[in-house]
Design a protein around this motif. Structure first.
Motif, PDB file in Angstrom:
ATOM      1  N   PRO A  30       0.823  -1.226   0.000  1.00  0.00           N
ATOM      2  CA  PRO A  30       0.000   0.000   0.000  1.00  0.00           C
ATOM      3  C   PRO A  30       0.855   1.275   0.000  1.00  0.00           C
ATOM      4  N   GLU A  31       1.957   1.257   0.752  1.00  0.00           N
ATOM      5  CA  GLU A  31       2.818   2.436   0.851  1.00  0.00           C
ATOM      6  C   GLU A  31       3.496   2.723  -0.492  1.00  0.00           C
ATOM      7  N   VAL A  67       1.753  17.617   1.239  1.00  0.00           N
ATOM      8  CA  VAL A  67       1.659  17.424   2.691  1.00  0.00           C
ATOM      9  C   VAL A  67       1.233  15.976   2.977  1.00  0.00           C
ATOM     10  N   GLY A  68       0.291  15.486   2.170  1.00  0.00           N
ATOM     11  CA  GLY A  68      -0.139  14.089   2.298  1.00  0.00           C
ATOM     12  C   GLY A  68       1.010  13.114   2.080  1.00  0.00           C
ATOM     13  N   VAL A  69       1.831  13.373   1.067  1.00  0.00           N
ATOM     14  CA  VAL A  69       3.003  12.530   0.787  1.00  0.00           C
ATOM     15  C   VAL A  69       3.955  12.550   1.987  1.00  0.00           C
ATOM     16  N   VAL A 129      -4.198   8.134   6.160  1.00  0.00           N
ATOM     17  CA  VAL A 129      -4.522   9.575   6.240  1.00  0.00           C
ATOM     18  C   VAL A 129      -3.842  10.329   5.097  1.00  0.00           C
ATOM     19  N   GLY A 130      -2.538  10.086   4.940  1.00  0.00           N
ATOM     20  CA  GLY A 130      -1.803  10.756   3.859  1.00  0.00           C
ATOM     21  C   GLY A 130      -2.354  10.390   2.499  1.00  0.00           C
ATOM     22  N   VAL A 145      -5.030  11.662  -2.574  1.00  0.00           N
ATOM     23  CA  VAL A 145      -6.095  11.324  -3.531  1.00  0.00           C
ATOM     24  C   VAL A 145      -7.032  12.514  -3.721  1.00  0.00           C
ATOM     25  N   ALA A 146      -7.421  13.156  -2.617  1.00  0.00           N
ATOM     26  CA  ALA A 146      -8.319  14.322  -2.706  1.00  0.00           C
ATOM     27  C   ALA A 146      -7.677  15.436  -3.534  1.00  0.00           C
ATOM     28  N   ALA A 147      -6.377  15.677  -3.318  1.00  0.00           N
ATOM     29  CA  ALA A 147      -5.674  16.722  -4.078  1.00  0.00           C
ATOM     30  C   ALA A 147      -5.615  16.358  -5.559  1.00  0.00           C
ATOM     31  N   GLY A 148      -5.346  15.088  -5.838  1.00  0.00           N
ATOM     32  CA  GLY A 148      -5.279  14.638  -7.238  1.00  0.00           C
ATOM     33  C   GLY A 148      -6.606  14.779  -7.946  1.00  0.00           C
ATOM     34  N   ILE A 149      -7.682  14.378  -7.267  1.00  0.00           N
ATOM     35  CA  ILE A 149      -9.018  14.480  -7.868  1.00  0.00           C
ATOM     36  C   ILE A 149      -9.402  15.946  -8.078  1.00  0.00           C
TER      37      ILE A 149
END
Length: 315
Positions: free
Chosen positions: A101-102, A139-141, A281-282, A287-291
């Motif tokens: 997953p990571e 930030v997620g990364v 969480v990250g 994913v949200a930023a990409g979408i």
């Protein structure tokens, strides 16, 4: 069948093909990870060489094999191959050293970096919305990477393979973003099949140059897993191309993120990887930023179309 119904049917087909392509690519990553600690150059060779077979079979079926290799831009293809091989090698290195997953989730940094590099290298105008999305995504990364990178402060840092894995995954995402810019340039004049075949062939040849750096004898199981990985790579490419042919990129692209769910499930049941809270969480933030970036691209595209229709022809 009405026009709207036909468009809707095609869109659903495009989404379905995208999800299947994502599942096939996760199968590729699973096969490669299951093969164990194999040198990255050796993995690149198997992934590239055996991907050629399903692609050639598909082109022969479509009657397009005769012209598939024809190009007036061989050096552009080779440049894309060199950059792509660097990204692929580092990505596979990360895959063999990180939980599934990571490794998958860190690769989501790539579309964010494409935005940054488009501005830096191509001079594209990036407005505040997309810059904000990139900042949030990165930030997620950082949240995903932080538990590993904090080990850099400890005495065991140099021995920790996961630290190297995270760094390799992030560098791979950056190099892969450069490769995407090269592909964006190639698609203006080249067919998809030509780009894919040139890449797989170039990557196979370049990977052979890593032979003196310690390829290892493979067990029959390792060889079989790497061959399956290569076939899945080629098949995934065909399915992904077909998906984008049936529906708009802005509709299809967000379904790339289903690989995160598949990665968590496969990682747990096949490798016993329990996804960390940081990765979840990250991952959601990235994913949200990409979408959001994909949605923003769609809005800008619609605005440009409306502007063109509203502008009376000159002359």
């Amino acid at each position: 069948m009405t026009v709207d119904h036909a468009v809707g049917h095609n869109t659903l087909r495009g989404i379905a093909l995208k999800i299947v392509s994502v599942a096939v690519f996760v199968s590729m990553q699973t096969s490669i990870k299951a093969a164990g600690d194999v040198p990255a150059g050796q993995i690149v060779f198997f992934r590239s060489f055996f991907a050629i077979f399903p692609i050639i079979a598909f082109l022969a079926f479509k009657g397009q094999l005769g012209t598939a290799f024809t190009t007036k831009r061989p050096f552009n293809h080779i440049a894309r191959g060199v950059v792509g091989v660097g990204a692929m090698g580092l990505g596979f290195f990360a895959l063999t050293r990180l939980p599934l997953p990571e490794a998958i989730t860190l690769n989501y940094a790539q579309p964010l970096l494409v935005v940054v590099f488009s501005s830096v290298f191509l001079g594209e105008t990036i407005r505040v919305y997309r810059w904000s999305a990139v900042a949030v995504g990165l930030v997620g990364v950082l949240i995903i990477s932080w538990p590993e990178l904090t080990l850099l402060n400890s005495d065991e840092a140099l021995d920790d393979q996961e630290v190297l894995g995270v760094m390799a995954a992030l560098i791979a995402a950056a190099i892969s973003a450069v490769a995407m810019l090269l592909v964006r340039n190639l698609v203006q004049t080249e067919k998809t099949a030509t780009i894919v075949l040139w890449f797989s062939s170039t990557a196979s040849v370049l990977a052979l140059f890593t032979l003196p750096f310690g390829w290892q004898a493979l067990t029959p199981m390792q060889a079989a897993l790497l061959v399956i990985g290569g076939f899945c790579g080629g098949l995934g490419q065909i399915l992904m191309t077909a998906a984008y042919r049936h529906a708009e990129a802005s509709v299809v692209a967000p379904f790339e993120y289903t690989s995160m769910i598949l990665g968590v499930v496969v990682g747990y049941f096949v490798f016993g990887d329990v996804t960390s809270f940081n990765t979840l969480v990250g991952g959601v933030i990235v994913v949200a930023a990409g979408i959001f970036i994909i949605w923003r691209e769609r809005q800008l595209g619609l605005e440009r179309t409306r502007t063109r229709r509203a502008t009376p022809p000159q002359g």
